[in-house]
Enzyme design. Structure first.
Site, PDB file in Angstrom:
ATOM      1  CG  HIS A 364      -1.954  -1.002   1.272  1.00  0.00           C
ATOM      2  ND1 HIS A 364      -3.238  -0.803   0.809  1.00  0.00           N
ATOM      3  CD2 HIS A 364      -1.913  -2.281   1.710  1.00  0.00           C
ATOM      4  CE1 HIS A 364      -3.939  -1.905   0.989  1.00  0.00           C
ATOM      5  NE2 HIS A 364      -3.160  -2.833   1.526  1.00  0.00           N
ATOM      6  CE  LYS A 555      -6.706  13.767   0.313  1.00  0.00           C
ATOM      7  NZ  LYS A 555      -6.559  12.713  -0.644  1.00  0.00           N
ATOM      8  NE  ARG A 556      -3.913   9.893  10.110  1.00  0.00           N
ATOM      9  CZ  ARG A 556      -3.575   9.026  11.057  1.00  0.00           C
ATOM     10  NH1 ARG A 556      -4.349   7.967  11.302  1.00  0.00           N
ATOM     11  NH2 ARG A 556      -2.495   9.184  11.788  1.00  0.00           N
ATOM     12  CE  LYS A 561      -2.631  10.767   3.158  1.00  0.00           C
ATOM     13  NZ  LYS A 561      -3.254   9.842   2.185  1.00  0.00           N
TER      14      LYS A 561
HETATM   15  O1  NBY Z   1      -3.823   2.690   1.826  1.00  0.00           O
HETATM   16  C1  NBY Z   1      -3.182   3.863   2.298  1.00  0.00           C
HETATM   17  C2  NBY Z   1      -2.521   4.557   1.123  1.00  0.00           C
HETATM   18  O2  NBY Z   1      -1.816   5.700   1.576  1.00  0.00           O
HETATM   19  C3  NBY Z   1      -3.596   4.965   0.136  1.00  0.00           C
HETATM   20  O3  NBY Z   1      -3.026   5.535  -1.005  1.00  0.00           O
HETATM   21  C4  NBY Z   1      -4.407   3.738  -0.262  1.00  0.00           C
HETATM   22  O4  NBY Z   1      -5.520   4.099  -1.017  1.00  0.00           O
HETATM   23  C5  NBY Z   1      -4.900   2.992   0.975  1.00  0.00           C
HETATM   24  C6  NBY Z   1      -5.598   1.696   0.618  1.00  0.00           C
HETATM   25  O5  NBY Z   1      -4.856   0.950  -0.277  1.00  0.00           O
HETATM   26  N1  NBY Z   1      -2.253   3.507   3.329  1.00  0.00           N
HETATM   27  C7  NBY Z   1      -2.626   3.569   4.617  1.00  0.00           C
HETATM   28  O6  NBY Z   1      -3.739   3.935   4.946  1.00  0.00           O
HETATM   29  N2  NBY Z   1      -1.702   3.148   5.518  1.00  0.00           N
HETATM   30  C8  NBY Z   1      -1.897   3.076   6.846  1.00  0.00           C
HETATM   31  O7  NBY Z   1      -2.937   3.434   7.369  1.00  0.00           O
HETATM   32  C9  NBY Z   1      -0.810   2.542   7.711  1.00  0.00           C
HETATM   33  C10 NBY Z   1      -1.119   2.137   8.986  1.00  0.00           C
HETATM   34  C11 NBY Z   1      -0.115   1.648   9.822  1.00  0.00           C
HETATM   35  C12 NBY Z   1       1.197   1.593   9.361  1.00  0.00           C
HETATM   36  C13 NBY Z   1       1.513   2.008   8.088  1.00  0.00           C
HETATM   37  C14 NBY Z   1       0.503   2.488   7.257  1.00  0.00           C
HETATM   38  N3  NBY Z   1       2.209   1.124  10.199  1.00  0.00           N
HETATM   39  O8  NBY Z   1       3.366   1.012   9.763  1.00  0.00           O
HETATM   40  O9  NBY Z   1       1.935   0.803  11.356  1.00  0.00           O
END
Ligand code: NBY
Length: 821
Positions: A364, A555-556, A561
């Site tokens: 992702h 969004k976050r 972003k």
């Molecule tokens: O996933 C998002 C992407 O930024 C977005 O472009 C995409 O549409 C979506 C679904 O595929 N990524 C995302 O939300 N990532 C996280 O929330 C996340 C949570 C925890 C951690 C890393 C990323 N972590 O390392 O703990």
């Protein structure tokens, strides 16, 4: 007790619903209508609706068991489900009856539904994607189970104090959760820490055994995931950590009862709280324990099911297709090997075949800092046996590489599961790639960039493993539930099959030229905006004009972003209005929402910048209310459901090559908002589908970003050569928006002027010009409405049903297994 609802699967009558509701009010909440609190009423209604789903749920499980259906197991550290009540009523097909029944009791359905504390067990897109996917799996009648963590505290509750984000704990379980059933009988034991030792088994075979430092129990909590108007209810199974029965016997036996109990508290910390970082993790031991905990619980659970069905563990891959939602559950590759080899005595080679055929991995992110890696020392402390297994996997894998690429030493170190360039790390994405039969990105562009860049060496090894599955979102929650006005208008025009088969939304296209339909469409958007304006007033005290353009970025909060690019535009407009008070601009309301990771200071400063610019702009008489800037606190699924239907313009302005896909972009498009955006993530495909007239494009392409970076990028040139940009940056830097404090925003502005890693200054002029085009287009209301209808009518590709069909065909090789009624 709930004879009122009927014990078969026939849907209840209005009278039956009323009786069941009153029964629950008395027998579950022990209240009467006269003295019930709103929460009592919500709980009674939730239990009533839950009762309507239990038969289907039970029958679904029985049917899967009887048919030995191959199941999809979706492993995700996050499920951002949003409130259940409305969605369950919708999927049951009972919305009108339930609303009427509640109204006949003198109550209001929406009022009760608003009582629900949403389970915010996710950070953002990744967690919400998991939630959309399990809705689609159930609606498509695909046997599936979602496995995750039952965090006691979900994503923090955000308030804004003096313009700054303040975090509060999310006590979502405070009033109980009527949507879950605890199954203590399926608890499993999880080992942590300690060491390994070798021994010889009865057959004289050399084996390894893990002697843990501690154990915790994993207890499953199940929630039904009912498909839309089908007889399928799949399961979301979330694990909670508890002390094991035999908790810490040595301490206990020493008579240290309180000492033993305090260890119990420590075990339960494991699932206490969701880590609130959305694009990087901080290498915390507890986080690794969380990941291992839920993955081991889930794999043990699947093995139990397999054995229960009388099937051999060597055929595990025929029974389950496991999807890894990013690398958070990637430890599952080593854990399945451990379970098969150490606990079920399967030989390595066979266990490895089973493992590889079981897993598939979705990436992702392209941000290098977001690729998970664990310091070797920490990893070894928590999971000593897994480290040995990873070494063995790595040794065999690197031998494969040696044969293919003889003498290519640097390739070996690039591909290794262990990063040895400095301090040593375990690379989770590498473990996921090696242990999976399929690897995918979440939008066309993202999947291409993965192959070219982040996972290029793996692509060279196994090109056949790579595929793309573009994300999608469920039209049930994101249109049918959140935008009832648009839903009935559309259904009056083309019938309601589009809710089930969203490709049929294209039948709406001809209505773009139907004046009556267009007038209704426009009126609905206005009503939705009036409702949102009410919320904004209530939550922020800011009054906005529903006839202004609602320009939304939710969004976050993250530098990539580029929320601050939108701020530069707002400041430019403000600056123009100040220089020429009679300037003709389309009145706009800029709406922002989103959480910043608590330790991400720059992101928190961006929130402060938005609110500070808002304070000045909103209260400057010279602006004459033509610009309003609102930061809506605590953006969540619930808030999103009100926002998307009320948006005119969707801001998707990340630097090209940074946003893997985006999914908010899809929710906006379905609800009729036009997009202003870059060629990034799924924006590329949205533009392709809806047509260039419905998409305001600006900015560099990913190629151009690479080329510019390679040439050497110097932001100060842009600052010097663009007078308006110069003025905008100076104005913010001067302290004008911070009561004269010239230091407050210095970290942001100085970064833009010196390094500008996300190239805001490069894209600035193109963005501002493009916003000018938006302004001109919006002035012609009829034309804008036509584009809005076309846009929604052409968003059919972005249903998560389409994504799930892609996974089912190309990755999981599973089909529907309808449950007979
Ligand atoms: O996933 C998002 C992407 O930024 C977005 O472009 C995409 O549409 C979506 C679904 O595929 N990524 C995302 O939300 N990532 C996280 O929330 C996340 C949570 C925890 C951690 C890393 C990323 N972590 O390392 O703990």
């Amino acid at each position: 007790m709930n004879a009122a609802l009927g014990r078969d699967r026939s849907l209840p009558t209005r009278e039956g619903l009323k009786r069941a509701f009153l029964d629950h009010l008395l027998y579950t909440q022990n209240k009467s209508l006269a003295i019930a609190s709103r929460n009592d009423l919500y709980q009674a209604l939730a239990h009533t609706i839950r009762d309507c789903m239990l038969r289907t749920w039970f029958d679904t499980a029985s049917s899967y068991k009887a048919k030995h259906s191959r199941m999809v197991a979706y492993l995700s550290a996050e499920f951002l489900m949003g409130p259940y009540l409305g969605n369950n009523v919708l999927n049951l097909g009972l919305m009108d009856e339930v609303k009427a029944a509640i109204a006949e009791l003198g109550l209001d359905f929406d009022d009760l539904a608003n009582q629900e504390e949403e389970p915010g067990l996710g950070n953002g897109g990744l967690g919400r994607l998991a939630a959309c996917f399990i809705d689609s799996l159930a609606s498509l009648e695909i046997p599936a189970i979602g496995y995750g963590i039952r965090y006691e505290y979900g994503i923090f509750y955000q308030t804004i104090i003096d313009g700054w984000q303040v975090e509060n704990t999310d006590k979502w379980l405070r009033y109980g959760n009527p949507w879950e059933i605890q199954h203590a009988e399926w608890s499993v034991e999880i080992k942590l820490g300690g060491r390994t030792e070798t021994y010889t088994d009865d057959a004289g075979k050399f084996r390894v055994r893990w002697v843990p430092e501690k154990t915790v129990a994993g207890v499953p909590f199940d929630s039904p995931i009912l498909g839309y108007r089908v007889n399928t209810a799949n399961t979301l199974r979330l694990w909670r950590a508890e002390a094991t029965e035999a908790f810490d016997f040595p301490t206990f036996n020493r008579g240290d009862y309180l000492g033993a109990v305090s260890k119990k508290v420590t075990s339960e910390n494991l699932t206490k709280v969701l880590y609130p970082n959305d694009e990087s993790d901080q290498g915390k031991e507890l986080r690794l324990e969380q990941q291992y905990f839920f993955v081991s619980c889930s794999l043990q659970d699947m093995l139990r099911i397999q054995i229960n069905r009388g099937q051999p563990v060597t055929e595990f891959h025929l029974a389950f297709a496991i999807q890894l939602n990013d690398t958070h559950p990637a430890i599952g590759v080593a854990e399945l090997m451990r379970l098969l080899v150490d606990e079920h005595q399967i030989v390595w080679e066979q266990a490895w075949d089973v493992t590889r055929q079981t897993f598939a991995y979705t990436n992702h992110t392209l941000l290098p800092e977001a690729l998970e890696r664990w310091p070797l020392k920490l990893f070894e402390r928590v999971l000593p046996r897994h480290l040995e297994i990873i070494y063995e996997i790595n040794a065999r894998f690197l031998n494969e590489v040696r044969i293919r690429f003889l003498g290519d030493e640097s390739r070996l170190s690039r591909l290794s599961l262990i990063d040895e360039s400095g301090e040593r790390y375990v690379r989770m994405a590498h473990l996921a790639c090696v242990g999976s039969s399929a690897i995918n990105g979440v939008a066309e562009l993202h999947s291409e960039l993965l192959k070219r860049d982040v996972l290029a060496d793996f692509y060279a090894m196994w090109p056949e493993k790579f595929t793309n599955v573009t994300n999608g979102v469920t039209p049930r929650r994101w249109i049918a539930l959140s935008n009832p006005r648009q839903t009935s208008l559309v259904s009056r025009a083309i019938g309601n099959d589009w809710i089930k088969d969203f490709s049929r939304i294209k039948e709406l296209e001809p209505f773009a030229d139907d004046a009556g339909f267009a007038a209704d469409w426009q009126a609905i958007k206005r009503d939705n905006k009036i409702e949102l304006a009410g919320q904004l007033l209530q939550r922020t005290g800011i009054r906005v004009d529903p006839d202004s353009m609602f320009d939304v970025q939710v969004k976050r909060i993250h530098e990539y972003k580029r929320q601050h690019l939108a701020v530069l535009h707002i400041v430019a407009l403000y600056h123009r209005l100040k220089s020429d008070p009679n300037l003709d601009v389309v009145p706009r309301t800029f709406i922002f929402g989103g959480k910043a990771a608590p330790g991400y200071h720059r992101a928190k400063l961006i929130i402060k910048l938005i609110t500070s610019v808002g304070d000045v702009v909103n209260n400057d008489p010279a602006v004459r209310d033509r610009l309003k800037v609102v930061f809506l606190p605590n953006f969540s699924v619930t808030r999103g459901q009100r926002i998307y239907p009320a948006a005119d313009l969707s801001e998707q302005i990340s630097l090209a090559g940074k946003e893997a896909s985006g999914t908010g972009n899809m929710k906006f498009a379905m609800n009729g908002a036009l997009t202003i955006g870059t060629m990034d993530g799924a924006n590329v495909e949205i533009r392709e589908e809806v047509g260039a007239d419905q998409f305001f494009l600006f900015g560099l392409t990913a190629e151009e970003v690479y080329a510019l970076r390679a040439r050497g990028y110097s932001p100060s040139d842009y600052y010097r050569n663009n007078a308006e940009l110069h003025a905008v940056l100076d104005l913010i830097r001067s302290g004008f928006f911070s009561r004269g404090d010239a230091n407050l925003f210095a970290p942001l502005i100085d970064e833009l002027m010196h390094t500008d890693p996300y190239m805001l200054l490069v894209d600035y002029q193109s963005y501002v010009d493009c916003q000018g085009e938006v302004d001109r287009t919006y002035r012609d209301t009829q034309d804008w409405t036509r584009r809005s209808i076309l846009n929604a009518a052409r968003s059919g590709k972005f249903s998560s049903d389409r994504s799930i069909r892609d996974y089912a065909e190309r990755v999981w090789k599973v089909g529907p297994a309808p449950v007979s009624s």
